[in-house]
Design a protein around this motif. Structure first.
Motif, PDB file in Angstrom:
ATOM      1  N   ALA A 176     -65.039  44.920  45.161  1.00 19.59           N
ATOM      2  CA  ALA A 176     -64.644  44.171  43.968  1.00 19.59           C
ATOM      3  C   ALA A 176     -65.866  43.855  43.088  1.00 19.59           C
ATOM      4  O   ALA A 176     -65.830  44.048  41.870  1.00 19.59           O
ATOM      5  N   GLY A 218     -54.544  48.887  40.556  1.00 18.02           N
ATOM      6  CA  GLY A 218     -54.534  47.420  40.453  1.00 18.02           C
ATOM      7  C   GLY A 218     -53.749  46.708  41.534  1.00 18.02           C
ATOM      8  O   GLY A 218     -53.314  45.565  41.357  1.00 18.02           O
ATOM      9  N   TYR A 265     -64.020  52.314  42.598  1.00 16.91           N
ATOM     10  CA  TYR A 265     -62.712  52.980  42.629  1.00 16.91           C
ATOM     11  C   TYR A 265     -61.778  52.516  41.508  1.00 16.91           C
ATOM     12  O   TYR A 265     -60.581  52.801  41.555  1.00 16.91           O
ATOM     13  N   LYS A 266     -62.299  51.856  40.502  1.00 14.93           N
ATOM     14  CA  LYS A 266     -61.445  51.370  39.400  1.00 14.93           C
ATOM     15  C   LYS A 266     -61.018  52.503  38.468  1.00 14.93           C
ATOM     16  O   LYS A 266     -59.977  52.427  37.837  1.00 14.93           O
ATOM     17  N   LYS A 267     -61.853  53.504  38.351  1.00 16.61           N
ATOM     18  CA  LYS A 267     -61.566  54.607  37.402  1.00 16.61           C
ATOM     19  C   LYS A 267     -60.902  55.763  38.085  1.00 16.61           C
ATOM     20  O   LYS A 267     -61.148  56.036  39.221  1.00 16.61           O
ATOM     21  N   ARG A 278     -58.141  53.859  47.771  1.00 16.71           N
ATOM     22  CA  ARG A 278     -58.793  54.122  46.476  1.00 16.71           C
ATOM     23  C   ARG A 278     -57.765  54.182  45.354  1.00 16.71           C
ATOM     24  O   ARG A 278     -57.955  53.607  44.291  1.00 16.71           O
ATOM     25  N   LEU A 286     -66.995  46.919  41.310  1.00 18.46           N
ATOM     26  CA  LEU A 286     -65.924  47.587  40.569  1.00 18.46           C
ATOM     27  C   LEU A 286     -65.720  49.039  41.030  1.00 18.46           C
ATOM     28  O   LEU A 286     -65.417  49.920  40.230  1.00 18.46           O
ATOM     29  N   ILE A 310     -56.462  50.661  44.594  1.00 19.57           N
ATOM     30  CA  ILE A 310     -57.424  49.884  43.806  1.00 19.57           C
ATOM     31  C   ILE A 310     -57.366  50.326  42.340  1.00 19.57           C
ATOM     32  O   ILE A 310     -57.318  49.488  41.434  1.00 19.57           O
ATOM     33  N   LYS A 311     -57.330  51.629  42.138  1.00 16.69           N
ATOM     34  CA  LYS A 311     -57.253  52.172  40.772  1.00 16.69           C
ATOM     35  C   LYS A 311     -55.992  51.684  40.060  1.00 16.69           C
ATOM     36  O   LYS A 311     -56.003  51.386  38.870  1.00 16.69           O
TER      37      LYS A 311
END
Length: 193
Positions: free
Chosen positions: A186, A170, A191-193, A164, A189, A167-168
């Motif tokens: 993907a 990048g 776990y991006k934040k 996680r 989106l 992913i956050k």
């Protein structure tokens, strides 16, 4: 039929989980492995835990090519907070012809004595333990326990927390996630934040 229950939040499920599940399916006397997705505990802060059904879907995606491994949402239907001893009682009642066993890492074995009614669990169910790095001291009562079986599964040092965070940040996590899970994460989106 002898069923191994592999509990987890699977947030997200990763190749380490699949490798362990497949090892037990292929190299132990267990006939099937049920990957039991643990629901969100309403009394805990949600944090980065995805919705129960997203996590269940990812387990489906990760295990669909494995005949002996299947996802389970059995705990979604039980009152929360839930305890393993209640899940086992519920499963035994629902599937009286099956024998249910627990699969856990050595680190969990260290805290088994703190589980609700752990003596009842060990009275009625076998426990299959896979090795973990830095799992600490094993409680003496569990060292030669007849219901506890140590299985020489591969030691996988990979965590959902690490994934996680990656992913956050990048990072490329392609090697760590089954293809279907990678695409689902993907696309949504996660776990991006």
């Amino acid at each position: 039929m002898k069923i191994g229950l592999y509990f987890g939040t699977f947030n997200p499920i990763h190749i380490g989980h699949v490798i362990i599940a497949n090892h037990f399916a292929e190299y132990s006397d267990l006939d099937q492995i049920w990957m039991v997705v643990t629901p969100h505990n309403p009394h805990k802060k949600k944090n980065t835990l995805l919705d129960d059904y997203h996590r269940l879907h990812m387990v489906h995606l990760a295990t669909e090519a494995y005949e002996k491994i299947q996802p389970s949402d059995i705990e979604f239907k039980l009152p929360q907070p839930n305890y393993t001893v209640n899940t086992l009682a519920h499963l035994q009642e629902k599937f009286p012809k099956h024998e249910f066993c627990l699969i856990m890492g050595e680190d969990n074995l260290n805290s088994l004595h703190k589980w609700k009614n752990y003596e009842v669990i060990l009275q009625h169910h076998e426990v299959y333990v896979y090795p973990r790095v830095n799992s600490g001291e094993i409680d003496e009562q569990f060292i030669d326990h007849p219901k506890i079986h140590r299985v020489g599964a591969p030691v996988i040092e990979l965590s959902s927390t690490f994934i996680r965070k990656s992913i956050k940040d990048g990072k490329n996590v392609r090697p760590m996630l089954p293809q279907g899970v990678l695409e689902y994460v993907a696309h949504n989106l996660f776990y991006k934040k």
